[in-house]
Design a protein around this motif. Structure first.
Motif, PDB file in Angstrom:
ATOM      1  N   THR A  55     -67.625-116.160 -22.627  1.00  0.00           N
ATOM      2  CA  THR A  55     -67.756-114.982 -23.625  1.00  0.00           C
ATOM      3  C   THR A  55     -67.388-113.624 -22.768  1.00  0.00           C
ATOM      4  OG1 THR A  55     -68.584-116.321 -25.578  1.00  0.00           O
ATOM      5  CG2 THR A  55     -68.879-113.931 -25.680  1.00  0.00           C
ATOM      6  N   ILE A 111     -77.336-104.713 -25.256  1.00  0.00           N
ATOM      7  CA  ILE A 111     -78.373-105.191 -26.265  1.00  0.00           C
ATOM      8  C   ILE A 111     -78.343-106.641 -26.263  1.00  0.00           C
ATOM      9  CG2 ILE A 111     -79.681-104.821 -28.431  1.00  0.00           C
ATOM     10  CD1 ILE A 111     -77.720-102.419 -28.797  1.00  0.00           C
ATOM     11  N   ARG A 169     -80.261-109.981 -23.765  1.00  0.00           N
ATOM     12  CA  ARG A 169     -80.632-110.414 -22.532  1.00  0.00           C
ATOM     13  C   ARG A 169     -80.420-112.259 -22.249  1.00  0.00           C
ATOM     14  NH1 ARG A 169     -87.000-109.314 -21.576  1.00  0.00           N
ATOM     15  NH2 ARG A 169     -87.543-109.991 -23.749  1.00  0.00           N
ATOM     16  N   SER A 170     -79.556-112.595 -23.246  1.00  0.00           N
ATOM     17  CA  SER A 170     -79.675-114.066 -22.913  1.00  0.00           C
ATOM     18  C   SER A 170     -78.853-114.514 -21.686  1.00  0.00           C
ATOM     19  CB  SER A 170     -78.913-114.589 -24.258  1.00  0.00           C
ATOM     20  OG  SER A 170     -77.468-114.553 -24.181  1.00  0.00           O
ATOM     21  N   ILE A 184     -76.327-116.451 -21.543  1.00  0.00           N
ATOM     22  CA  ILE A 184     -75.010-116.751 -21.931  1.00  0.00           C
ATOM     23  C   ILE A 184     -74.282-115.509 -22.101  1.00  0.00           C
ATOM     24  CG2 ILE A 184     -73.578-117.847 -23.874  1.00  0.00           C
ATOM     25  CD1 ILE A 184     -75.957-119.825 -24.464  1.00  0.00           C
ATOM     26  N   VAL A 185     -74.864-114.530 -22.561  1.00  0.00           N
ATOM     27  CA  VAL A 185     -74.159-113.222 -22.891  1.00  0.00           C
ATOM     28  C   VAL A 185     -74.568-112.049 -22.225  1.00  0.00           C
ATOM     29  CG1 VAL A 185     -73.030-111.811 -24.537  1.00  0.00           C
ATOM     30  CG2 VAL A 185     -73.327-114.239 -25.321  1.00  0.00           C
ATOM     31  N   SER A 198     -85.536-107.484 -27.086  1.00  0.00           N
ATOM     32  CA  SER A 198     -86.438-107.226 -28.313  1.00  0.00           C
ATOM     33  C   SER A 198     -87.832-106.394 -27.989  1.00  0.00           C
ATOM     34  CB  SER A 198     -86.916-108.670 -28.512  1.00  0.00           C
ATOM     35  OG  SER A 198     -87.281-109.217 -27.503  1.00  0.00           O
ATOM     36  N   VAL A 256     -77.219-109.721 -30.225  1.00  0.00           N
ATOM     37  CA  VAL A 256     -78.356-109.711 -30.552  1.00  0.00           C
ATOM     38  C   VAL A 256     -78.527-110.895 -31.452  1.00  0.00           C
ATOM     39  CG1 VAL A 256     -80.573-108.509 -31.794  1.00  0.00           C
ATOM     40  CG2 VAL A 256     -78.578-107.315 -30.453  1.00  0.00           C
ATOM     41  N   GLY A 257     -77.505-111.018 -32.421  1.00  0.00           N
ATOM     42  CA  GLY A 257     -77.664-112.297 -33.385  1.00  0.00           C
ATOM     43  C   GLY A 257     -78.229-111.840 -34.505  1.00  0.00           C
ATOM     44  N   ARG A 258     -78.154-110.517 -35.008  1.00  0.00           N
ATOM     45  CA  ARG A 258     -78.879-110.008 -36.400  1.00  0.00           C
ATOM     46  C   ARG A 258     -77.723-108.948 -36.810  1.00  0.00           C
ATOM     47  NH1 ARG A 258     -85.118-108.089 -35.835  1.00  0.00           N
ATOM     48  NH2 ARG A 258     -85.731-110.022 -34.683  1.00  0.00           N
ATOM     49  N   VAL A 279     -70.437-108.860 -30.082  1.00  0.00           N
ATOM     50  CA  VAL A 279     -70.389-110.529 -29.912  1.00  0.00           C
ATOM     51  C   VAL A 279     -71.097-111.157 -30.653  1.00  0.00           C
ATOM     52  CG1 VAL A 279     -71.155-112.131 -27.944  1.00  0.00           C
ATOM     53  CG2 VAL A 279     -70.729-109.707 -27.098  1.00  0.00           C
ATOM     54  N   GLY A 280     -72.026-110.595 -31.734  1.00  0.00           N
ATOM     55  CA  GLY A 280     -72.767-111.382 -32.500  1.00  0.00           C
ATOM     56  C   GLY A 280     -71.785-112.157 -33.607  1.00  0.00           C
ATOM     57  N   ASN A 321     -72.849-113.842 -37.180  1.00  0.00           N
ATOM     58  CA  ASN A 321     -73.940-114.057 -38.109  1.00  0.00           C
ATOM     59  C   ASN A 321     -73.265-114.702 -39.384  1.00  0.00           C
ATOM     60  OD1 ASN A 321     -76.062-112.722 -36.332  1.00  0.00           O
ATOM     61  ND2 ASN A 321     -74.667-111.153 -36.809  1.00  0.00           N
ATOM     62  N   GLY A 349     -65.138-113.526 -30.539  1.00  0.00           N
ATOM     63  CA  GLY A 349     -64.893-115.070 -30.662  1.00  0.00           C
ATOM     64  C   GLY A 349     -63.601-115.760 -30.208  1.00  0.00           C
TER      65      GLY A 349
HETATM   66  P1  NAD Z   1     -79.862-115.156 -27.886  1.00  0.00           P
HETATM   67  O1  NAD Z   1     -80.773-115.593 -29.332  1.00  0.00           O
HETATM   68  O2  NAD Z   1     -80.092-116.218 -26.834  1.00  0.00           O
HETATM   69  O3  NAD Z   1     -80.526-113.632 -27.295  1.00  0.00           O
HETATM   70  C1  NAD Z   1     -80.481-112.702 -28.348  1.00  0.00           C
HETATM   71  C2  NAD Z   1     -80.887-111.511 -27.480  1.00  0.00           C
HETATM   72  O4  NAD Z   1     -81.173-110.347 -28.515  1.00  0.00           O
HETATM   73  C3  NAD Z   1     -82.324-111.791 -27.020  1.00  0.00           C
HETATM   74  O5  NAD Z   1     -82.249-111.448 -25.323  1.00  0.00           O
HETATM   75  C4  NAD Z   1     -83.260-110.602 -27.612  1.00  0.00           C
HETATM   76  O6  NAD Z   1     -84.269-110.054 -26.327  1.00  0.00           O
HETATM   77  C5  NAD Z   1     -82.497-109.858 -28.015  1.00  0.00           C
HETATM   78  N1  NAD Z   1     -83.058-109.185 -29.413  1.00  0.00           N
HETATM   79  C6  NAD Z   1     -83.297-109.817 -30.422  1.00  0.00           C
HETATM   80  N2  NAD Z   1     -84.165-109.003 -31.455  1.00  0.00           N
HETATM   81  C7  NAD Z   1     -83.824-108.010 -30.932  1.00  0.00           C
HETATM   82  C8  NAD Z   1     -84.462-106.739 -31.382  1.00  0.00           C
HETATM   83  N3  NAD Z   1     -84.934-106.589 -32.473  1.00  0.00           N
HETATM   84  N4  NAD Z   1     -84.117-105.670 -30.558  1.00  0.00           N
HETATM   85  C9  NAD Z   1     -83.395-105.717 -29.435  1.00  0.00           C
HETATM   86  N5  NAD Z   1     -83.041-106.949 -28.841  1.00  0.00           N
HETATM   87  C10 NAD Z   1     -83.353-107.880 -29.434  1.00  0.00           C
HETATM   88  O7  NAD Z   1     -78.618-114.992 -28.616  1.00  0.00           O
HETATM   89  P2  NAD Z   1     -77.070-115.271 -27.586  1.00  0.00           P
HETATM   90  O8  NAD Z   1     -76.924-116.529 -27.262  1.00  0.00           O
HETATM   91  O9  NAD Z   1     -76.835-113.994 -26.434  1.00  0.00           O
HETATM   92  O10 NAD Z   1     -75.913-114.868 -28.814  1.00  0.00           O
HETATM   93  C11 NAD Z   1     -75.916-113.518 -29.455  1.00  0.00           C
HETATM   94  C12 NAD Z   1     -75.349-113.380 -30.425  1.00  0.00           C
HETATM   95  O11 NAD Z   1     -73.902-113.661 -30.104  1.00  0.00           O
HETATM   96  C13 NAD Z   1     -75.276-114.558 -31.471  1.00  0.00           C
HETATM   97  O12 NAD Z   1     -75.194-113.945 -32.900  1.00  0.00           O
HETATM   98  C14 NAD Z   1     -74.442-115.455 -31.050  1.00  0.00           C
HETATM   99  O13 NAD Z   1     -74.077-116.416 -32.264  1.00  0.00           O
HETATM  100  C15 NAD Z   1     -73.229-114.804 -30.584  1.00  0.00           C
HETATM  101  N6  NAD Z   1     -72.463-115.238 -29.734  1.00  0.00           N
HETATM  102  C16 NAD Z   1     -71.167-115.270 -30.021  1.00  0.00           C
HETATM  103  C17 NAD Z   1     -70.457-115.997 -28.823  1.00  0.00           C
HETATM  104  C18 NAD Z   1     -68.724-115.780 -29.288  1.00  0.00           C
HETATM  105  O14 NAD Z   1     -68.090-116.553 -28.799  1.00  0.00           O
HETATM  106  N7  NAD Z   1     -68.285-114.661 -29.655  1.00  0.00           N
HETATM  107  C19 NAD Z   1     -70.818-116.510 -27.732  1.00  0.00           C
HETATM  108  C20 NAD Z   1     -72.181-116.564 -27.649  1.00  0.00           C
HETATM  109  C21 NAD Z   1     -72.861-116.123 -28.636  1.00  0.00           C
END
Ligand code: NAD
Length: 293
Positions: free
Chosen positions: A144, A167, A169-170, A172-173, A193, A212-214, A232-233, A235, A266
């Motif tokens: 990604t 925004i 710090r996973s 994966i992304v 967060s 972020v995933g929100r 990237v999110g 949801n 995606g």
């Molecule tokens: P994750 O849950 O591992 O990480 C989310 C990150 O968001 C964390 O580092 C956290 O610190 C941060 N976060 C959470 N709440 C927060 C807040 N209130 N303020 C600031 N930061 C905050 O998620 P991920 O694996 O990195 O995935 C993130 C999003 O990307 C998800 O929606 C996932 O489905 C999507 N994703 C999409 C693809 C794609 O192919 N498009 C691939 C991977 C992930």
């Protein structure tokens, strides 16, 4: 002015075409087209869709693909033995273990990923590849983030010297894309967060990445006019409705360029998996040549 729409379909096509050409260029020395093995444990419906899409992409590009579907009660030792077989299989250049794993294997995730030969680790999750990425060395990079960087390059959006804010710090992304942006000479800030004054930091970004995933996390007041916004999110807010992390309708009026969800980042992920499979084949071939020198 409404932002330029960065449509994933267009860039995914370009990335796949490039991967196919690279595979065909490699074919005379490799003796075949690249091969990808996808291992799935259990019957998670979302994972099954992803896996099917990966197989389809292989078919489309003429790559060899092997699907290893294991029952959900598969134990760690059985899964590790399967990875060992794939590591030794000369027809397979790339190995991907579909995540998330069933609950009883989740704790062993790191051990399972580490069992993959780093030169076959097309997801770029192996610590060796993470280390190389951080050190700025050639590596297999998570799909990604690598796809997002490729899109920026193809879209002609400059990165060097720009202020990039991520925004999330996973592993994966968020973390890998921050290293990729740094490698391209952006000035990088990672928010998460616990970040204080996040909107003010986001507003400084020339390139804003939301992972972020929100839903609707990034609002228009967090975006600098003219910025490039990469969403990237993913949801699911209703059975058939997917949205990103960005308030798309409001932000597109402010941003200079924006990726939609669905139809944005995606689509780049699977296209980049194909590019990584070719790179994995190349790495192994070069490794073999080194050993016979
Ligand atoms: P994750 O849950 O591992 O990480 C989310 C990150 O968001 C964390 O580092 C956290 O610190 C941060 N976060 C959470 N709440 C927060 C807040 N209130 N303020 C600031 N930061 C905050 O998620 P991920 O694996 O990195 O995935 C993130 C999003 O990307 C998800 O929606 C996932 O489905 C999507 N994703 C999409 C693809 C794609 O192919 N498009 C691939 C991977 C992930």
């Amino acid at each position: 002015m409404t932002a330029r729409l960065l449509e994933g379909k267009l860039f995914a096509r370009m990335i796949k075409d490039e991967a196919k050409q690279a595979a065909e260029a490699l074919k005379p020395s490799l003796g075949r087209m690249p091969g990808l093995a996808v291992v799935i444990v259990g019957e998670d419906p979302a994972s099954q869709v992803y896996v099917r899409n990966k197989e389809r992409a292989c078919e489309e590009l003429g790559f060899f693909s092997a699907l290893i579907a294991l029952p959900k009660e598969t134990c760690k030792e059985e899964l590790l033995a399967e990875i060992d077989r794939l590591n030794a299989n000369r027809r397979i250049d790339g190995i991907l273990v579909q995540l998330p794993l069933p609950r009883h294997l989740a704790e062993a995730e790191a051990e399972i990923i580490e069992r993959i030969d780093p030169r076959k680790d097309v997801d770029g999750f192996h610590p060796v590849n993470i280390g190389r990425l951080v050190a700025g060395e050639r590596s297999l990079v998570p799909c990604t983030p690598a796809g997002c960087m490729k899109m920026l390059a193809l879209a002609g959006i400059p990165v060097e010297g720009k202020r990039a804010v991520i925004i999330g710090r996973s592993n994966i992304v968020g973390k890998p894309i921050s290293h990729l942006l740094l490698a391209e000479n952006a000035t990088v800030t990672i928010c998460h967060s616990r970040t204080e004054n996040l909107p003010a930091i986001a507003r400084e970004a020339d390139i804003l990445v939301a992972a972020v995933g929100r839903p609707n996390f990034v609002t228009a007041d967090m975006v600098k006019p003219g910025a490039t916004v990469i969403d990237v999110g993913i949801n699911r807010i209703a059975p058939k409705k997917l949205v990103g992390d960005v308030d798309f309708e409001a932000v597109r009026e402010i941003a200079g360029a924006i990726t939609p969800v669905p139809g944005g980042v995606g689509l780049l992920t699977i296209a980049t998996l194909m590019a990584n499979t070719v790179e994995a084949a190349r790495l192994q071939m070069e490794g073999k040549r080194e050993r016979t020198k």
